[in-house]
Design a protein around this motif. Structure first.
Motif, PDB file in Angstrom:
ATOM      1  N   LYS A  33      47.447  39.765  38.586  1.00  0.00           N
ATOM      2  CA  LYS A  33      48.065  39.608  37.268  1.00  0.00           C
ATOM      3  C   LYS A  33      48.820  40.872  36.918  1.00  0.00           C
ATOM      4  CE  LYS A  33      44.352  41.183  34.242  1.00  0.00           C
ATOM      5  NZ  LYS A  33      43.460  40.801  33.150  1.00  0.00           N
ATOM      6  N   ILE A  34      49.767  40.704  36.019  1.00  0.00           N
ATOM      7  CA  ILE A  34      50.524  41.856  35.540  1.00  0.00           C
ATOM      8  C   ILE A  34      49.881  42.353  34.256  1.00  0.00           C
ATOM      9  CG2 ILE A  34      52.720  42.630  34.555  1.00  0.00           C
ATOM     10  CD1 ILE A  34      54.151  40.731  36.465  1.00  0.00           C
ATOM     11  N   ASP A  35      49.525  43.622  34.258  1.00  0.00           N
ATOM     12  CA  ASP A  35      49.039  44.275  33.041  1.00  0.00           C
ATOM     13  C   ASP A  35      50.281  44.821  32.347  1.00  0.00           C
ATOM     14  OD1 ASP A  35      48.188  46.153  31.154  1.00  0.00           O
ATOM     15  OD2 ASP A  35      46.370  46.631  32.308  1.00  0.00           O
ATOM     16  N   GLU A  36      50.693  44.159  31.283  1.00  0.00           N
ATOM     17  CA  GLU A  36      51.949  44.532  30.615  1.00  0.00           C
ATOM     18  C   GLU A  36      51.896  45.928  30.014  1.00  0.00           C
ATOM     19  OE1 GLU A  36      53.897  41.586  28.169  1.00  0.00           O
ATOM     20  OE2 GLU A  36      52.892  39.980  29.287  1.00  0.00           O
ATOM     21  N   GLN A  39      52.128  48.335  32.801  1.00  0.00           N
ATOM     22  CA  GLN A  39      53.310  48.078  33.633  1.00  0.00           C
ATOM     23  C   GLN A  39      52.935  48.094  35.115  1.00  0.00           C
ATOM     24  OE1 GLN A  39      56.983  47.770  32.557  1.00  0.00           O
ATOM     25  NE2 GLN A  39      55.583  46.794  31.135  1.00  0.00           N
ATOM     26  N   GLN A  40      51.888  47.332  35.431  1.00  0.00           N
ATOM     27  CA  GLN A  40      51.382  47.358  36.801  1.00  0.00           C
ATOM     28  C   GLN A  40      50.826  45.993  37.210  1.00  0.00           C
ATOM     29  OE1 GLN A  40      49.290  50.882  38.273  1.00  0.00           O
ATOM     30  NE2 GLN A  40      47.479  49.594  38.428  1.00  0.00           N
ATOM     31  N   VAL A  41      51.026  45.638  38.481  1.00  0.00           N
ATOM     32  CA  VAL A  41      50.394  44.449  39.045  1.00  0.00           C
ATOM     33  C   VAL A  41      49.023  44.881  39.539  1.00  0.00           C
ATOM     34  CG1 VAL A  41      50.510  42.642  40.795  1.00  0.00           C
ATOM     35  CG2 VAL A  41      52.622  43.519  39.793  1.00  0.00           C
ATOM     36  N   MET A  42      47.999  44.122  39.138  1.00  0.00           N
ATOM     37  CA  MET A  42      46.641  44.462  39.544  1.00  0.00           C
ATOM     38  C   MET A  42      45.872  43.207  39.964  1.00  0.00           C
ATOM     39  SD  MET A  42      45.788  45.730  35.726  1.00  0.00           S
ATOM     40  CE  MET A  42      44.309  46.541  36.148  1.00  0.00           C
ATOM     41  N   ILE A  43      44.702  43.413  40.556  1.00  0.00           N
ATOM     42  CA  ILE A  43      43.891  42.290  41.022  1.00  0.00           C
ATOM     43  C   ILE A  43      43.153  41.661  39.857  1.00  0.00           C
ATOM     44  CG2 ILE A  43      41.883  41.670  42.430  1.00  0.00           C
ATOM     45  CD1 ILE A  43      42.943  43.667  44.501  1.00  0.00           C
ATOM     46  N   ASP A  44      43.228  40.329  39.785  1.00  0.00           N
ATOM     47  CA  ASP A  44      42.529  39.570  38.758  1.00  0.00           C
ATOM     48  C   ASP A  44      41.236  38.980  39.323  1.00  0.00           C
ATOM     49  OD1 ASP A  44      42.233  38.417  36.201  1.00  0.00           O
ATOM     50  OD2 ASP A  44      43.214  36.573  36.826  1.00  0.00           O
ATOM     51  N   LYS A  45      41.289  38.465  40.562  1.00  0.00           N
ATOM     52  CA  LYS A  45      40.100  37.866  41.168  1.00  0.00           C
ATOM     53  C   LYS A  45      40.215  37.886  42.688  1.00  0.00           C
ATOM     54  CE  LYS A  45      37.142  33.741  41.049  1.00  0.00           C
ATOM     55  NZ  LYS A  45      36.232  34.310  41.947  1.00  0.00           N
ATOM     56  N   LEU A  46      39.079  38.153  43.331  1.00  0.00           N
ATOM     57  CA  LEU A  46      38.990  38.091  44.797  1.00  0.00           C
ATOM     58  C   LEU A  46      38.104  36.915  45.168  1.00  0.00           C
ATOM     59  CD1 LEU A  46      38.297  41.867  45.492  1.00  0.00           C
ATOM     60  CD2 LEU A  46      40.388  40.643  46.042  1.00  0.00           C
ATOM     61  N   GLY A  47      38.550  36.103  46.122  1.00  0.00           N
ATOM     62  CA  GLY A  47      37.757  34.954  46.568  1.00  0.00           C
ATOM     63  C   GLY A  47      37.079  35.250  47.889  1.00  0.00           C
TER      64      GLY A  47
END
Length: 140
Positions: A33-36, A39-47
Protein backbone atom coordinates in the motif's frame (compact mmCIF):
# COMPACT_ATOMS: atom_id res chain seq x y z
CA UNK A 1 14.93 7.13 -5.07
CA UNK A 2 11.62 8.96 -5.50
CA UNK A 3 9.24 8.27 -8.33
CA UNK A 4 9.45 11.22 -10.68
CA UNK A 5 5.75 11.06 -11.56
CA UNK A 6 4.38 10.96 -8.03
CA UNK A 7 7.31 11.60 -5.67
CA UNK A 8 6.78 8.13 -4.20
CA UNK A 9 9.58 6.15 -2.53
CA UNK A 10 9.70 2.35 -2.40
CA UNK A 11 10.82 0.97 0.95
CA UNK A 12 13.77 -1.43 0.91
CA UNK A 13 11.56 -3.91 2.76
CA UNK A 14 9.29 -4.13 -0.32
CA UNK A 15 12.21 -5.10 -2.53
CA UNK A 16 13.66 -7.52 0.03
CA UNK A 17 10.38 -9.37 0.64
CA UNK A 18 9.75 -9.58 -3.11
CA UNK A 19 13.20 -11.15 -3.60
CA UNK A 20 12.38 -13.65 -0.85
CA UNK A 21 9.09 -14.51 -2.59
CA UNK A 22 10.84 -14.90 -5.93
CA UNK A 23 13.99 -16.76 -4.88
CA UNK A 24 13.15 -18.56 -1.65
CA UNK A 25 9.36 -18.80 -2.01
CA UNK A 26 8.95 -17.64 1.60
CA UNK A 27 5.61 -16.03 0.72
CA UNK A 28 2.63 -16.87 -1.51
CA UNK A 29 1.72 -13.20 -1.93
CA UNK A 30 2.57 -9.68 -0.84
CA UNK A 31 0.07 -6.83 -0.68
CA UNK A 32 1.57 -3.33 -0.88
CA UNK A 33 0.00 0.00 0.00
CA UNK A 34 1.00 3.59 -0.44
CA UNK A 35 1.42 5.57 2.75
CA UNK A 36 0.42 9.01 1.50
CA UNK A 37 1.87 10.85 4.51
CA UNK A 38 5.26 9.15 4.24
CA UNK A 39 5.14 9.27 0.40
CA UNK A 40 6.26 5.66 0.36
CA UNK A 41 5.12 2.24 -0.88
CA UNK A 42 5.17 -0.22 2.00
CA UNK A 43 4.07 -3.77 2.82
CA UNK A 44 0.46 -4.18 3.90
CA UNK A 45 0.30 -7.98 4.22
CA UNK A 46 2.51 -11.03 3.66
CA UNK A 47 0.90 -14.35 2.75
CA UNK A 48 2.46 -17.59 3.96
CA UNK A 49 3.38 -20.18 1.30
CA UNK A 50 0.44 -22.43 2.25
CA UNK A 51 -2.17 -19.69 1.84
CA UNK A 52 -4.62 -19.96 -1.07
CA UNK A 53 -5.76 -17.57 -3.75
CA UNK A 54 -8.95 -17.02 -1.72
CA UNK A 55 -6.81 -15.97 1.27
CA UNK A 56 -5.04 -13.55 -1.03
CA UNK A 57 -8.22 -11.96 -2.42
CA UNK A 58 -9.66 -11.62 1.11
CA UNK A 59 -6.53 -9.69 2.17
CA UNK A 60 -7.18 -6.91 -0.36
CA UNK A 61 -9.54 -4.18 0.87
CA UNK A 62 -12.77 -3.81 -1.10
CA UNK A 63 -12.67 -0.03 -1.37
CA UNK A 64 -8.98 0.92 -1.23
CA UNK A 65 -6.28 0.72 -3.91
CA UNK A 66 -3.39 -1.71 -3.50
CA UNK A 67 -0.56 -3.29 -5.43
CA UNK A 68 0.02 -6.99 -4.98
CA UNK A 69 2.22 -9.80 -6.21
CA UNK A 70 1.03 -13.38 -6.21
CA UNK A 71 3.15 -16.47 -6.86
CA UNK A 72 0.80 -18.75 -8.82
CA UNK A 73 1.66 -22.46 -9.08
CA UNK A 74 0.24 -24.45 -11.97
CA UNK A 75 0.77 -27.60 -14.01
CA UNK A 76 1.37 -27.33 -17.75
CA UNK A 77 -0.43 -29.59 -20.27
CA UNK A 78 2.89 -31.49 -20.42
CA UNK A 79 2.51 -32.13 -16.67
CA UNK A 80 5.34 -29.80 -15.61
CA UNK A 81 5.08 -27.91 -12.32
CA UNK A 82 5.62 -24.19 -12.90
CA UNK A 83 4.88 -20.88 -11.27
CA UNK A 84 4.42 -17.33 -12.49
CA UNK A 85 4.60 -14.13 -10.49
CA UNK A 86 1.60 -11.91 -11.08
CA UNK A 87 1.56 -8.18 -10.41
CA UNK A 88 -1.95 -6.97 -9.65
CA UNK A 89 -2.87 -3.29 -9.58
CA UNK A 90 -6.12 -3.13 -7.59
CA UNK A 91 -8.01 0.12 -8.08
CA UNK A 92 -11.69 -0.35 -7.21
CA UNK A 93 -14.27 2.11 -8.50
CA UNK A 94 -15.28 2.82 -4.89
CA UNK A 95 -11.83 4.10 -3.85
CA UNK A 96 -10.99 7.79 -3.62
CA UNK A 97 -10.12 9.55 -6.88
CA UNK A 98 -6.89 10.92 -5.37
CA UNK A 99 -5.87 7.41 -4.32
CA UNK A 100 -6.57 5.98 -7.79
CA UNK A 101 -4.49 8.74 -9.38
CA UNK A 102 -1.62 8.20 -6.94
CA UNK A 103 -1.55 4.44 -7.53
CA UNK A 104 -1.81 4.88 -11.30
CA UNK A 105 1.03 7.40 -11.46
CA UNK A 106 3.33 5.29 -9.23
CA UNK A 107 2.62 1.86 -10.73
CA UNK A 108 5.21 1.62 -13.51
CA UNK A 109 8.06 2.88 -11.36
CA UNK A 110 7.11 0.55 -8.51
CA UNK A 111 6.82 -2.41 -10.89
CA UNK A 112 10.33 -1.73 -12.21
CA UNK A 113 11.66 -2.11 -8.64
CA UNK A 114 10.30 -5.67 -8.57
CA UNK A 115 12.42 -7.51 -11.10
CA UNK A 116 10.88 -10.83 -12.07
CA UNK A 117 7.20 -10.04 -12.57
CA UNK A 118 5.85 -12.19 -15.40
CA UNK A 119 2.19 -11.20 -15.75
CA UNK A 120 0.39 -7.94 -14.97
CA UNK A 121 -3.29 -7.55 -14.18
CA UNK A 122 -5.24 -4.34 -13.71
CA UNK A 123 -8.43 -4.86 -11.68
CA UNK A 124 -11.24 -2.51 -10.66
CA UNK A 125 -13.66 -5.27 -9.68
CA UNK A 126 -13.05 -8.67 -7.98
CA UNK A 127 -14.22 -10.50 -11.12
CA UNK A 128 -11.27 -8.99 -13.03
CA UNK A 129 -8.81 -10.89 -10.84
CA UNK A 130 -10.73 -14.13 -10.33
CA UNK A 131 -8.86 -17.42 -10.23
CA UNK A 132 -10.21 -18.22 -13.71
CA UNK A 133 -8.64 -15.01 -15.07
CA UNK A 134 -5.32 -15.90 -13.39
CA UNK A 135 -5.42 -19.43 -14.84
CA UNK A 136 -6.22 -18.01 -18.28
CA UNK A 137 -3.23 -15.67 -18.17
CA UNK A 138 -0.55 -18.27 -17.32
CA UNK A 139 -0.51 -19.56 -20.88
CA UNK A 140 0.32 -16.19 -22.44
Amino acid sequence: MANSASGMHVSDDCKLKFLELKAKRNYRFIVFKIDEKAQQVMIDKLGNPEETYDDFTRSIPEDECRYAVYDFDFTTPENCQKSKIFFIAWSPDTSRVRSKMLYASSKDRFKRELDGIQVELQATDPSEMSLDIIKGRVNL
